[in-house]
Design an enzyme around this catalytic site. Structure first.
Site, PDB file in Angstrom:
ATOM      1  N   HIS A  71       0.843  -1.200   0.000  1.00  0.00           N
ATOM      2  CA  HIS A  71       0.000   0.000   0.000  1.00  0.00           C
ATOM      3  C   HIS A  71       0.878   1.249   0.000  1.00  0.00           C
ATOM      4  O   HIS A  71       0.952   1.993   0.973  1.00  0.00           O
ATOM      5  CB  HIS A  71      -0.929  -0.019   1.212  1.00  0.00           C
ATOM      6  CG  HIS A  71      -2.096  -0.935   1.026  1.00  0.00           C
ATOM      7  ND1 HIS A  71      -2.191  -2.160   1.670  1.00  0.00           N
ATOM      8  CD2 HIS A  71      -3.202  -0.825   0.244  1.00  0.00           C
ATOM      9  CE1 HIS A  71      -3.331  -2.745   1.306  1.00  0.00           C
ATOM     10  NE2 HIS A  71      -3.958  -1.971   0.449  1.00  0.00           N
ATOM     11  N   HIS A  78       1.240   1.484  -5.700  1.00  0.00           N
ATOM     12  CA  HIS A  78      -0.141   0.996  -5.757  1.00  0.00           C
ATOM     13  C   HIS A  78      -1.055   2.159  -6.127  1.00  0.00           C
ATOM     14  O   HIS A  78      -1.971   2.023  -6.937  1.00  0.00           O
ATOM     15  CB  HIS A  78      -0.535   0.396  -4.415  1.00  0.00           C
ATOM     16  CG  HIS A  78      -2.009   0.151  -4.278  1.00  0.00           C
ATOM     17  ND1 HIS A  78      -2.686  -0.744  -5.067  1.00  0.00           N
ATOM     18  CD2 HIS A  78      -2.932   0.706  -3.444  1.00  0.00           C
ATOM     19  CE1 HIS A  78      -3.981  -0.734  -4.728  1.00  0.00           C
ATOM     20  NE2 HIS A  78      -4.145   0.144  -3.749  1.00  0.00           N
ATOM     21  N   GLN A 121      -6.003 -16.299  -2.558  1.00  0.00           N
ATOM     22  CA  GLN A 121      -6.242 -15.588  -3.823  1.00  0.00           C
ATOM     23  C   GLN A 121      -7.498 -16.148  -4.499  1.00  0.00           C
ATOM     24  O   GLN A 121      -8.358 -15.396  -4.950  1.00  0.00           O
ATOM     25  CB  GLN A 121      -5.025 -15.729  -4.755  1.00  0.00           C
ATOM     26  CG  GLN A 121      -3.833 -14.867  -4.365  1.00  0.00           C
ATOM     27  CD  GLN A 121      -4.114 -13.378  -4.444  1.00  0.00           C
ATOM     28  OE1 GLN A 121      -4.894 -12.925  -5.294  1.00  0.00           O
ATOM     29  NE2 GLN A 121      -3.540 -12.608  -3.531  1.00  0.00           N
ATOM     30  N   PHE A 137     -10.533 -15.087  -2.544  1.00  0.00           N
ATOM     31  CA  PHE A 137     -10.803 -13.645  -2.687  1.00  0.00           C
ATOM     32  C   PHE A 137     -11.377 -13.338  -4.071  1.00  0.00           C
ATOM     33  O   PHE A 137     -12.310 -12.550  -4.213  1.00  0.00           O
ATOM     34  CB  PHE A 137      -9.500 -12.867  -2.462  1.00  0.00           C
ATOM     35  CG  PHE A 137      -9.686 -11.399  -2.244  1.00  0.00           C
ATOM     36  CD1 PHE A 137      -9.382 -10.486  -3.246  1.00  0.00           C
ATOM     37  CD2 PHE A 137     -10.194 -10.927  -1.040  1.00  0.00           C
ATOM     38  CE1 PHE A 137      -9.558  -9.120  -3.049  1.00  0.00           C
ATOM     39  CE2 PHE A 137     -10.382  -9.558  -0.832  1.00  0.00           C
ATOM     40  CZ  PHE A 137     -10.058  -8.659  -1.840  1.00  0.00           C
TER      41      PHE A 137
HETATM   42  C1  LIG Z   1      -2.861  -9.194  -5.059  1.00  0.00           C
HETATM   43  O1  LIG Z   1      -3.815  -9.670  -4.104  1.00  0.00           O
HETATM   44  C2  LIG Z   1      -4.610  -8.749  -3.496  1.00  0.00           C
HETATM   45  C3  LIG Z   1      -4.637  -7.381  -3.822  1.00  0.00           C
HETATM   46  C4  LIG Z   1      -5.486  -6.525  -3.111  1.00  0.00           C
HETATM   47  C5  LIG Z   1      -6.295  -7.038  -2.100  1.00  0.00           C
HETATM   48  C6  LIG Z   1      -7.176  -6.164  -1.347  1.00  0.00           C
HETATM   49  C7  LIG Z   1      -7.914  -6.497  -0.233  1.00  0.00           C
HETATM   50  C8  LIG Z   1      -8.587  -5.349   0.130  1.00  0.00           C
HETATM   51  N1  LIG Z   1      -8.240  -4.422  -0.784  1.00  0.00           N
HETATM   52  C9  LIG Z   1      -8.715  -3.063  -0.852  1.00  0.00           C
HETATM   53  C10 LIG Z   1      -8.264  -2.308   0.380  1.00  0.00           C
HETATM   54  O2  LIG Z   1      -6.823  -2.232   0.364  1.00  0.00           O
HETATM   55  C11 LIG Z   1      -8.901  -0.946   0.317  1.00  0.00           C
HETATM   56  N2  LIG Z   1      -8.108   0.082   0.961  1.00  0.00           N
HETATM   57  C12 LIG Z   1      -8.095  -0.142   2.429  1.00  0.00           C
HETATM   58  C13 LIG Z   1      -7.517   1.047   3.107  1.00  0.00           C
HETATM   59  O3  LIG Z   1      -8.206   2.241   2.751  1.00  0.00           O
HETATM   60  C14 LIG Z   1      -8.146   2.517   1.344  1.00  0.00           C
HETATM   61  C15 LIG Z   1      -8.730   1.376   0.587  1.00  0.00           C
HETATM   62  N3  LIG Z   1      -7.367  -4.896  -1.663  1.00  0.00           N
HETATM   63  C16 LIG Z   1      -6.299  -8.391  -1.770  1.00  0.00           C
HETATM   64  C17 LIG Z   1      -5.442  -9.242  -2.465  1.00  0.00           C
HETATM   65  O4  LIG Z   1      -5.384 -10.590  -2.214  1.00  0.00           O
HETATM   66  C18 LIG Z   1      -6.209 -11.117  -1.147  1.00  0.00           C
HETATM   67  C19 LIG Z   1      -5.597 -10.776   0.193  1.00  0.00           C
HETATM   68  C20 LIG Z   1      -4.599 -11.928   0.459  1.00  0.00           C
HETATM   69  C21 LIG Z   1      -4.956 -13.062  -0.462  1.00  0.00           C
HETATM   70  C22 LIG Z   1      -6.208 -12.633  -1.204  1.00  0.00           C
END
Ligand SMILES: COc1ccc(-c2ccn(C[C@@H](O)CN3CCOCC3)n2)cc1OC1CCCC1
Length: 329
Positions: A70, A74, A279, A282
């Site tokens: 983050h 990103h 993954q 998700f």
């Molecule tokens: C490349 O893989 C990923 C990439 C992204 C994400 C993911 C989760 C939540 N978000 C969105 C937040 O980060 C929103 N943010 C929060 C803080 O405030 C601003 C907005 N993104 C999850 C991913 O994989 C999953 C997590 C581990 C395995 C499966």
């Protein structure tokens, strides 16, 4: 007067270009965002002073904590993805320049100063941020506050030539879009989006007409949510780099949870199958339903994205099968 390609007038464009090149390497967020503002003519339309835009973007780049995922890369990625999504067929003429300004700005600030920890972690550890925002969209509220705080300095106020009313509407849109990136809002956001598209289909129009603020911002909220969850729709070599960054961030949180004697969040457990299993889960739970709905709005523009998403999921299933078969041998 046309805005100079390098942002400022110069008798030595070549020398300035040489100067600016390393910036785009070290300052991806500034390079990408400045370019998008130029390409969309936002600097001229809103009489943004170029040096203020650079100062603001530099401040955004510097206002982040050293976290693997983050971070400004990103943010640059989400900004670029938003730029592309705004041009999707079926919606490219829907939004006006005010909405586009708000959408690009929201993408570029959406997770500024992210601590590399999740909302649940900040809440269960009773962090200052959770106390400040009463456990409600803690990170998202923080990012919005930091973004607008940085604007208060006159030399960074890129919106100084907007009227008070225009600024108020822009702020409303940015707050709505960044808050919509909170995963806790995902189910409601997607359900509202699906209901809207169903209603539009019933109306028989073959192109999208959005009258109310609520309908228009609902599409923009889903758009930034798509941009934020677009890693899995990218070619595998790019996608896998994002996974590696995120896992390092999550494993560090897992270590902090263990040190604090807290339950380790499932995604933060260091294990070879965690990556693939989570993954796949998700993608199945969140990413595919969202992108499938987006794909129906911009049909057939997102078909390649949906195919890449399916291939990436299959890649995880294959590597999970290989892993589990090898461990059971
Ligand atoms: C490349 O893989 C990923 C990439 C992204 C994400 C993911 C989760 C939540 N978000 C969105 C937040 O980060 C929103 N943010 C929060 C803080 O405030 C601003 C907005 N993104 C999850 C991913 O994989 C999953 C997590 C581990 C395995 C499966």
């Amino acid at each position: 007067t046309p805005i100079p390609e390098l942002g400022v007038e110069t008798p030595q464009p070549e020398e300035l270009r040489v100067e600016l090149n390393p910036i785009s390497g070290e300052r991806p967020l500034t390079a990408i965002t400045y370019r998008i503002f130029q390409e969309r003519d936002l600097i001229r339309t809103f009489s943004i002073e170029p040096h203020k835009l650079l100062s603001y973007l530099f401040a955004l780049e510097d206002s982040y904590q050293q976290v693997p995922y983050h971070n400004k890369l990103h943010r640059a990625d989400v900004c670029q993805s938003m730029h592309v999504l705004l041009n999707s067929s079926g919606i490219k003429d829907v939004f006006n320049e005010f909405e586009i300004l708000a959408a690009i700005f929201a993408a570029v600030v959406h997770d500024v100063h992210h601590p590399g920890l999740t909302n649940p972690f900040l809440i269960k550890t009773k962090s200052d941020l959770a106390i400040l925002y009463n456990n409600e969209s803690v990170l998202e509220n923080h990012h919005i506050a930091v973004a607008f705080k940085l604007l208060q300095a006159d030399e960074r106020n890129i919106f100084s030539n907007l009227s008070a009313e225009q600024m108020e509407t822009l702020r409303r849109r940015v707050v709505d879009m960044v808050l919509a990136t909170d995963m806790a809002k995902h189910k409601t956001l997607l359900a509202d989006f699906q209901n809207l598209l169903e209603a539009k289909k019933m109306s028989g129009n073959d192109y999208l007409t959005l009258e109310s603020y609520d309908d228009r911002i609902l599409v923009l909220k889903n758009m930034i949510h798509c941009a934020d969850l677009s890693n899995m729709t990218k070619p595998l070599d790019t996608y896998s780099k994002w996974i590696d960054r995120l896992m390092v961030e999550f494993w560090k949180q897992g270590d902090a949870e263990r040190d604090l004697g807290l339950d380790i969040s499932p995604m933060c457990v260091r294990s070879p199958t965690t990556k693939d299993k989570h993954q796949i889960g998700f993608i199945n739970s969140f990413v595919h339903p969202l992108w499938e709905t987006w794909g129906s709005l911009v049909y057939p523009d997102a078909n390649t994205i949906l195919e890449t998403l399916a291939q990436n999921r299959e890649w995880h299933e294959a590597s999970l099968a290989a892993l589990t078969s090898s461990t059971t041998d």
